[in-house]
Design an enzyme around this catalytic site. Structure first.
Site, PDB file in Angstrom:
ATOM      1  N   GLU A 157       7.852  58.380  73.142  1.00 46.46           N
ATOM      2  CA  GLU A 157       7.905  59.246  71.981  1.00 46.46           C
ATOM      3  C   GLU A 157       6.738  58.746  71.142  1.00 46.46           C
ATOM      4  O   GLU A 157       6.747  57.583  70.704  1.00 46.46           O
ATOM      5  CB  GLU A 157       9.199  59.117  71.195  1.00 46.46           C
ATOM      6  CG  GLU A 157       9.186  60.072  70.033  1.00 46.46           C
ATOM      7  CD  GLU A 157      10.030  59.643  68.855  1.00 46.46           C
ATOM      8  OE1 GLU A 157      10.240  58.447  68.658  1.00 46.46           O
ATOM      9  OE2 GLU A 157      10.493  60.528  68.142  1.00 46.46           O
TER      10      GLU A 157
ATOM     11  N   HIS B 252      16.777  66.287  69.475  1.00 41.09           N
ATOM     12  CA  HIS B 252      17.773  65.907  68.465  1.00 41.09           C
ATOM     13  C   HIS B 252      17.135  65.676  67.086  1.00 41.09           C
ATOM     14  O   HIS B 252      17.854  65.465  66.103  1.00 41.09           O
ATOM     15  CB  HIS B 252      18.499  64.648  68.924  1.00 41.09           C
ATOM     16  CG  HIS B 252      17.567  63.486  68.976  1.00 41.09           C
ATOM     17  ND1 HIS B 252      16.524  63.390  69.882  1.00 41.09           N
ATOM     18  CD2 HIS B 252      17.474  62.394  68.199  1.00 41.09           C
ATOM     19  CE1 HIS B 252      15.852  62.293  69.661  1.00 41.09           C
ATOM     20  NE2 HIS B 252      16.393  61.675  68.635  1.00 41.09           N
ATOM     21  N   ASP B 253      15.783  65.682  67.044  1.00 37.21           N
ATOM     22  CA  ASP B 253      15.097  65.519  65.750  1.00 37.21           C
ATOM     23  C   ASP B 253      14.562  66.845  65.232  1.00 37.21           C
ATOM     24  O   ASP B 253      13.991  66.888  64.132  1.00 37.21           O
ATOM     25  CB  ASP B 253      13.885  64.586  65.892  1.00 37.21           C
ATOM     26  CG  ASP B 253      14.281  63.148  66.102  1.00 37.21           C
ATOM     27  OD1 ASP B 253      13.505  62.403  66.719  1.00 37.21           O
ATOM     28  OD2 ASP B 253      15.391  62.776  65.656  1.00 37.21           O
TER      29      ASP B 253
ATOM     30  N   ASP C 211      38.686  62.185  69.365  1.00 34.46           N
ATOM     31  CA  ASP C 211      38.308  61.529  68.091  1.00 34.46           C
ATOM     32  C   ASP C 211      37.181  62.289  67.392  1.00 34.46           C
ATOM     33  O   ASP C 211      36.661  61.833  66.381  1.00 34.46           O
ATOM     34  CB  ASP C 211      37.914  60.060  68.336  1.00 34.46           C
ATOM     35  CG  ASP C 211      36.630  59.941  69.168  1.00 34.46           C
ATOM     36  OD1 ASP C 211      36.155  58.816  69.351  1.00 34.46           O
ATOM     37  OD2 ASP C 211      36.109  60.987  69.617  1.00 34.46           O
TER      38      ASP C 211
ATOM     39  N   ASN D 292      38.396  62.366  74.179  1.00 31.10           N
ATOM     40  CA  ASN D 292      39.608  61.674  73.704  1.00 31.10           C
ATOM     41  C   ASN D 292      40.031  62.117  72.307  1.00 31.10           C
ATOM     42  O   ASN D 292      40.804  61.432  71.641  1.00 31.10           O
ATOM     43  CB  ASN D 292      39.376  60.151  73.736  1.00 31.10           C
ATOM     44  CG  ASN D 292      38.278  59.742  72.768  1.00 31.10           C
ATOM     45  OD1 ASN D 292      37.542  60.604  72.241  1.00 31.10           O
ATOM     46  ND2 ASN D 292      38.130  58.457  72.527  1.00 31.10           N
TER      47      ASN D 292
ATOM     48  N   ASP E 256      33.639  65.832  73.752  1.00 28.74           N
ATOM     49  CA  ASP E 256      34.571  64.763  73.354  1.00 28.74           C
ATOM     50  C   ASP E 256      35.769  64.781  74.292  1.00 28.74           C
ATOM     51  O   ASP E 256      36.424  65.822  74.445  1.00 28.74           O
ATOM     52  CB  ASP E 256      35.026  65.009  71.903  1.00 28.74           C
ATOM     53  CG  ASP E 256      36.170  64.080  71.503  1.00 28.74           C
ATOM     54  OD1 ASP E 256      36.918  64.448  70.571  1.00 28.74           O
ATOM     55  OD2 ASP E 256      36.315  63.007  72.128  1.00 28.74           O
TER      56      ASP E 256
ATOM     57  N   ASP F  80      17.344  55.860  76.567  1.00 30.70           N
ATOM     58  CA  ASP F  80      16.498  55.795  75.378  1.00 30.70           C
ATOM     59  C   ASP F  80      16.238  54.320  75.054  1.00 30.70           C
ATOM     60  O   ASP F  80      17.189  53.549  74.865  1.00 30.70           O
ATOM     61  CB  ASP F  80      17.245  56.463  74.205  1.00 30.70           C
ATOM     62  CG  ASP F  80      16.299  57.238  73.302  1.00 30.70           C
ATOM     63  OD1 ASP F  80      16.591  58.394  72.977  1.00 30.70           O
ATOM     64  OD2 ASP F  80      15.253  56.642  72.934  1.00 30.70           O
TER      65      ASP F  80
ATOM     66  N   ASP G 121      31.489  61.727  74.102  1.00 32.82           N
ATOM     67  CA  ASP G 121      31.530  60.420  74.776  1.00 32.82           C
ATOM     68  C   ASP G 121      31.154  60.560  76.257  1.00 32.82           C
ATOM     69  O   ASP G 121      30.960  61.680  76.747  1.00 32.82           O
ATOM     70  CB  ASP G 121      32.922  59.811  74.627  1.00 32.82           C
ATOM     71  CG  ASP G 121      34.010  60.828  74.932  1.00 32.82           C
ATOM     72  OD1 ASP G 121      34.895  61.053  74.062  1.00 32.82           O
ATOM     73  OD2 ASP G 121      33.945  61.448  76.005  1.00 32.82           O
TER      74      ASP G 121
ATOM     75  N   ASP H 115      11.458  55.158  72.296  1.00 33.00           N
ATOM     76  CA  ASP H 115      11.519  55.570  70.893  1.00 33.00           C
ATOM     77  C   ASP H 115      10.387  54.936  70.073  1.00 33.00           C
ATOM     78  O   ASP H 115      10.237  53.712  70.067  1.00 33.00           O
ATOM     79  CB  ASP H 115      12.878  55.095  70.342  1.00 33.00           C
ATOM     80  CG  ASP H 115      13.148  55.655  68.970  1.00 33.00           C
ATOM     81  OD1 ASP H 115      13.271  56.877  68.851  1.00 33.00           O
ATOM     82  OD2 ASP H 115      13.208  54.865  68.018  1.00 33.00           O
TER      83      ASP H 115
END
Ligand code: TEU
Ligand code: CA
Length: 554
Positions: free
Chosen positions: A255, A328-329, A25, A23, A21, A98, A29, A200
């Site tokens: 995928e 990520h899954d 938040d 910034n 990150d 993706d 990013d 995907d």
């Protein structure tokens, strides 16, 4: 075996929401990734797979796209994207994006229009079923709170289809206008200079729009196999290849839920002119019950070896495969397949890295696995952000099911375990953010982080870099014939790789106990090329989680 850059490439996956990150938040990013380009370069990998960065309400963390040609505002601007792509290309690193076109977000203008009226121009961009025909035949939804893929929409007294969440309506690929919109969007990104796409659930895009009852043979089996082989899938992919892909020197990977050894060649063989490779799920579901409840069978090495050997053999003559353990899954690979205790975490992580980077097929390696990141194992459902776990928890709760068992299983299987922020250093929030992280950071960041790994030449990170170099310098590990040895050994995964006059022997102890590799191969004058212990005692005795690759003199 025809050589190609995308067969020799090592792909490193970045989940942008959790990488860095810039910034404050609490959300990763593009500028954050840019600040880490030299670290990424130091890994030695060739391609970055970036999870979706397009405009999205983030119902499914970016897999619900509301504008395919704009950057999600949390991630930054198109200028940031251009700077990121330039920074990667300057470092000889390619970028694949993706492609999420089985469905869009319900906030995409196409769907906002489509649901307005039955004669709207965009009506047939999606799958609608007029309610006067009664409820359509059941379809299962991965993320719907009741598992129902049909959502009734009052405005036009009709149901729309959503294989995933209600906010992810399925696009109607049977509509040539829609397909053209997708191809134009793909050209937009290729003309910006990207190097390919990870696609995907691309196997799901074709539907029989008469929506017949699902054939009995799929009952109880993963619905993926029915969803994954629609009537026009290959027609559309061949059209996509003609209209777009064939015009660029690009990497394309499906995928592929629902792909099997029997049907994968239709997707990836060169003479099919569709895609180049696909990744399957056979090992990821091992020992899982519905809703990712886990059983003892989930780590059965004999079954694991059978799956990877079957898939390797599938591409002996034609086509090309992929090898991955994390993404990520998926849970963190060292928790799911190794041992994330402090005693064995580093050794077993290096052993798994040896496996991924010594098998045939393009390796896909997940960010953070290079430092041995582990599952965070949330105790409370309130800590989860993933609609999959939250949805299934609600379902189990409504059914009066065992929520304690559910939470325990999801400490291993929940997707958020693989989405906790990258651990950079031992400062507050592991150097990921100066704000409040969107998802909790694993408390072990004080020990497991990039800075600590950079200071320790014996770390997973240095080992990963060495394995990357070993694979790049020895194409026997890329193209070489794979032969499984000692297949009934429940602790050891042993195999050879042979190409021309080179032969390597890979010995991996997947267990926390000493083991013996019965390979029948004399290694008395073999040369150890890499080992995850500092000293390699010769012979076929393996210490806990020991990994070693020998060069054999044939
Ligand atoms: O995943 C599709 C998919 O098959 C997974 O959702 C898998 O079925 C599930 O994780 C097993 O429990 C892709 C993306 O990788 C995933 O992040 C998205 O949520 C999904 O599609 C919908 O776009
Ligand atoms: Ca941010």
């Amino acid at each position: 075996m025809k050589k190609a850059w995308w067969k020799e490439a090592i792909v490193y996956q970045i989940y942008p929401r959790s990488f860095k990150d810039s910034n404050g938040d609490g959300i990763g990013d593009l500028q954050g990734i840019i600040s880490k380009l030299d670290y990424i370069k130091s890994l030695g990998i060739d391609v970055i797979w970036l999870n979706p960065i397009y405009s999205s309400p983030n119902d499914d963390m970016g897999y619900d796209i509301s504008d395919y040609s704009n950057i999600m505002h949390e991630f930054g601007t198109m200028e940031d994207f251009d700077a990121l792509l330039k920074g990667l290309h300057e470092r000889d690193i390619k970028l694949i994006m993706d492609l999420v076109v089985n469905h869009s977000s319900d906030e995409h203008k196409w769907f906002v229009e489509s649901r307005k009226s039955r004669d709207n121009y965009y009506r047939d961009y999606y799958h609608w079923w007029p309610a006067e025909k009664g409820k359509p035949a059941p379809r299962w939804s991965f993320f719907d709170k009741d598992g129902d893929a049909w959502k009734y929409d009052e405005t036009t007294n009709a149901y729309y289809l959503h294989y995933f969440s209600v906010k992810q309506p399925d696009l109607n690929w049977e509509n040539p206008k829609l397909r053209k919109e997708i191809y134009d969007m793909m050209h937009f990104w290729f003309k910006k200079g990207i190097d390919g796409f990870r696609m995907d659930v691309i196997t799901f895009i074709s539907k029989d729009t008469s929506f017949p009852p699902i054939p009995g043979k799929y009952k109880g089996k993963m619905w993926d196999y029915f969803y994954g082989n629609g009537p026009h899938l290959h027609e559309y992919l061949q059209e996509m290849n003609r209209e777009v892909l064939s015009q660029y020197d690009c990497l394309t990977v499906a995928e592929g839920p629902g792909t099997s050894i029997e049907n994968v060649h239709d997707l990836v063989d060169e003479d099919r002119h569709e895609l180049q490779m696909s990744y399957h799920f056979d090992h990821t579901y091992m020992g899982f019950l519905p809703r990712k409840m886990i059983t003892e069978a989930s780590k059965n090495l004999i079954e694991f070896k059978k799956i990877f050997s079957r898939w390797d053999a599938a591409f002996d003559e034609k086509g090309w495969g992929t090898v991955y353990l994390g993404n990520h899954d998926q849970p963190r690979m060292v928790t799911r397949w190794g041992n994330d205790s402090e005693e064995w975490r580093e050794l077993s992580s290096k052993m798994l890295t040896t496996f991924i980077l010594s098998m045939k097929g393009t390796p896909y390696y997940y960010m953070g696995d290079e430092i041995g990141m582990t599952n965070i194992k949330f105790d409370n459902i309130e800590d989860y952000r993933d609609l999959e776990t939250i949805g299934w928890h609600g379902l189990v709760k409504r059914e009066g099911g065992n929520l304690v068992e559910f939470i325990e299983s999801h400490k291993i299987t929940g997707r958020d375990n693989g989405r906790t922020p990258m651990q950079w250093n031992d400062a507050t929030n592991s150097g990921f953010t100066t704000g409040n992280s969107w998802l909790k950071i694993n408390p072990n960041y004080t020990m497991v982080n990039v800075d600590a790994a950079e200071k320790n030449e014996d770390s997973c990170l240095y080992y990963f870099r060495k394995m990357v170099q070993l694979r790049k310098e020895n194409h026997v590990l890329v193209y070489g014939k794979y032969t499984l040895l000692n297949e009934d050994n429940p602790q050891v995964y042993a195999y050879t790789r042979e190409l021309d006059n080179k032969k390597f022997l890979v010995l991996l102890n997947f267990s926390p106990n000493d083991a013996t590799a019965e390979t029948g191969i004399d290694i008395s004058n073999a040369k150890p090329m890499i080992c995850n212990y500092s000293n390699r005692t010769m012979g076929n005795q393996l210490r806990p989680y020991e990994a070693v690759i020998y060069k054999l003199y044939v």
